[in-house]
Design a protein around this motif. Structure first.
Motif, PDB file in Angstrom:
ATOM      1  N   TYR A  63      47.058  45.104  89.439  1.00  0.00           N
ATOM      2  CA  TYR A  63      48.052  45.607  88.496  1.00  0.00           C
ATOM      3  C   TYR A  63      49.460  45.271  88.989  1.00  0.00           C
ATOM      4  O   TYR A  63      50.321  44.865  88.217  1.00  0.00           O
ATOM      5  CB  TYR A  63      47.871  47.115  88.308  1.00  0.00           C
ATOM      6  CG  TYR A  63      48.829  47.716  87.320  1.00  0.00           C
ATOM      7  CD1 TYR A  63      48.618  47.594  85.946  1.00  0.00           C
ATOM      8  CD2 TYR A  63      49.955  48.406  87.751  1.00  0.00           C
ATOM      9  CE1 TYR A  63      49.501  48.141  85.032  1.00  0.00           C
ATOM     10  CE2 TYR A  63      50.841  48.955  86.842  1.00  0.00           C
ATOM     11  CZ  TYR A  63      50.609  48.819  85.486  1.00  0.00           C
ATOM     12  OH  TYR A  63      51.491  49.363  84.589  1.00  0.00           O
ATOM     13  N   PHE A  64      49.693  45.419  90.316  1.00  0.00           N
ATOM     14  CA  PHE A  64      50.997  45.054  90.885  1.00  0.00           C
ATOM     15  C   PHE A  64      51.291  43.575  90.664  1.00  0.00           C
ATOM     16  O   PHE A  64      52.424  43.198  90.358  1.00  0.00           O
ATOM     17  CB  PHE A  64      51.052  45.353  92.385  1.00  0.00           C
ATOM     18  CG  PHE A  64      50.965  46.807  92.740  1.00  0.00           C
ATOM     19  CD1 PHE A  64      51.343  47.803  91.844  1.00  0.00           C
ATOM     20  CD2 PHE A  64      50.498  47.183  93.973  1.00  0.00           C
ATOM     21  CE1 PHE A  64      51.260  49.137  92.191  1.00  0.00           C
ATOM     22  CE2 PHE A  64      50.414  48.518  94.323  1.00  0.00           C
ATOM     23  CZ  PHE A  64      50.796  49.496  93.431  1.00  0.00           C
ATOM     24  N   SER A  65      50.277  42.746  90.846  1.00  0.00           N
ATOM     25  CA  SER A  65      50.455  41.306  90.616  1.00  0.00           C
ATOM     26  C   SER A  65      50.863  41.041  89.173  1.00  0.00           C
ATOM     27  O   SER A  65      51.730  40.195  88.908  1.00  0.00           O
ATOM     28  CB  SER A  65      49.171  40.546  90.942  1.00  0.00           C
ATOM     29  OG  SER A  65      48.895  40.625  92.316  1.00  0.00           O
ATOM     30  N   LYS A  66      50.243  41.759  88.250  1.00  0.00           N
ATOM     31  CA  LYS A  66      50.592  41.628  86.832  1.00  0.00           C
ATOM     32  C   LYS A  66      52.045  42.029  86.602  1.00  0.00           C
ATOM     33  O   LYS A  66      52.794  41.340  85.899  1.00  0.00           O
ATOM     34  CB  LYS A  66      49.655  42.494  85.985  1.00  0.00           C
ATOM     35  CG  LYS A  66      49.971  42.517  84.516  1.00  0.00           C
ATOM     36  CD  LYS A  66      49.031  43.484  83.781  1.00  0.00           C
ATOM     37  CE  LYS A  66      49.597  43.793  82.427  1.00  0.00           C
ATOM     38  NZ  LYS A  66      49.586  45.170  82.084  1.00  0.00           N
ATOM     39  N   LEU A  67      52.476  43.140  87.208  1.00  0.00           N
ATOM     40  CA  LEU A  67      53.856  43.588  87.066  1.00  0.00           C
ATOM     41  C   LEU A  67      54.826  42.557  87.632  1.00  0.00           C
ATOM     42  O   LEU A  67      55.898  42.323  87.067  1.00  0.00           O
ATOM     43  CB  LEU A  67      54.064  44.935  87.773  1.00  0.00           C
ATOM     44  CG  LEU A  67      53.352  46.138  87.179  1.00  0.00           C
ATOM     45  CD1 LEU A  67      53.606  47.374  88.031  1.00  0.00           C
ATOM     46  CD2 LEU A  67      53.800  46.392  85.746  1.00  0.00           C
ATOM     47  N   LYS A  68      54.443  41.957  88.749  1.00  0.00           N
ATOM     48  CA  LYS A  68      55.290  40.937  89.376  1.00  0.00           C
ATOM     49  C   LYS A  68      55.481  39.748  88.434  1.00  0.00           C
ATOM     50  O   LYS A  68      56.590  39.244  88.274  1.00  0.00           O
ATOM     51  CB  LYS A  68      54.655  40.494  90.695  1.00  0.00           C
ATOM     52  CG  LYS A  68      55.521  39.610  91.537  1.00  0.00           C
ATOM     53  CD  LYS A  68      54.839  39.350  92.876  1.00  0.00           C
ATOM     54  CE  LYS A  68      55.676  38.459  93.748  1.00  0.00           C
ATOM     55  NZ  LYS A  68      55.040  38.225  95.044  1.00  0.00           N
ATOM     56  N   LYS A  69      54.407  39.325  87.778  1.00  0.00           N
ATOM     57  CA  LYS A  69      54.490  38.217  86.820  1.00  0.00           C
ATOM     58  C   LYS A  69      55.358  38.586  85.627  1.00  0.00           C
ATOM     59  O   LYS A  69      56.015  37.729  85.044  1.00  0.00           O
ATOM     60  CB  LYS A  69      53.098  37.814  86.344  1.00  0.00           C
ATOM     61  CG  LYS A  69      52.284  37.110  87.406  1.00  0.00           C
ATOM     62  CD  LYS A  69      50.882  36.808  86.917  1.00  0.00           C
ATOM     63  CE  LYS A  69      50.050  36.283  88.069  1.00  0.00           C
ATOM     64  NZ  LYS A  69      48.628  36.232  87.717  1.00  0.00           N
TER      65      LYS A  69
END
Length: 180
Positions: free
Chosen positions: A107-113
């Motif tokens: 989920y953090f990776s998604k937010l980063k993108k």
């Protein structure tokens, strides 16, 4: 500090949760505390429960949840319901199981993108290297280092090794009979 966007602090596990209420009731209570209407919580309730993977348990009292189940619900409510621009997280994921931790980091990776901001307080330098662009090392309330995740992670490791070495040397001095 200037904040541009909606900020959701996720600092303390289960803040605003009532152990006597069910998971369902706590979801609505927490939503209300965050300023959301019943209709807004209704619209995201199924997504919250699905992310938390607690479908079978939502009508049980929170006091019967394990700490891992509580962090699943709290994380799901804070992230999915709020859909914030800025998320403050303090070590809470250390409680969840490995599978849920991976789900949260994904989920953090998604937010980063999506170019959203996550302020992540942790001692896990692997997570810092993996998920952070920049980092700040704070020791004894003092900023020690700022920079890239890699640079700050190395400084943290160096600081930790130095502190451990000093502690070991202090413990190695045996008291001998007759020493004062």
């Amino acid at each position: 500090m200037t904040v541009n966007g909606r900020l959701v602090p996720f600092i303390e596990l289960g803040v605003g949760f009532n152990p006597e209420l069910s998971g369902r009731e706590n979801t609505y209570l927490n939503g209300a505390l965050m300023g959301f209407s019943t209709e807004e919580v209704d619209a995201k309730y199924d997504e919250i429960v699905k992310f938390a993977e607690l479908e079978r348990f939502m009508d049980q009292q929170l006091k019967n949840y394990s700490s891992g189940m509580q962090v699943r619900l709290a994380f799901s409510v804070a992230t999915i319901l709020a859909d914030s621009d800025i998320l403050l997280i303090d070590e809470v994921l250390a409680v969840g199981d490995a599978s849920f931790q991976k789900k949260c980091y994904d989920y953090f990776s998604k937010l980063k993108k999506e170019k959203k901001t996550v302020v992540f307080v942790t001692h896990d330098m692997n997570a810092v290297r993996e998920y952070c662009d920049r980092a700040i090392l704070i020791d004894d309330s003092q900023v020690v280092k700022t920079g890239t995740a890699e640079v700050v992670s190395k400084e943290y490791t160096k600081l930790f090794i130095e502190q451990a070495s000093v502690q070991l040397k202090q413990e190695e001095k045996p008291e001998r009979w007759g020493d004062k």
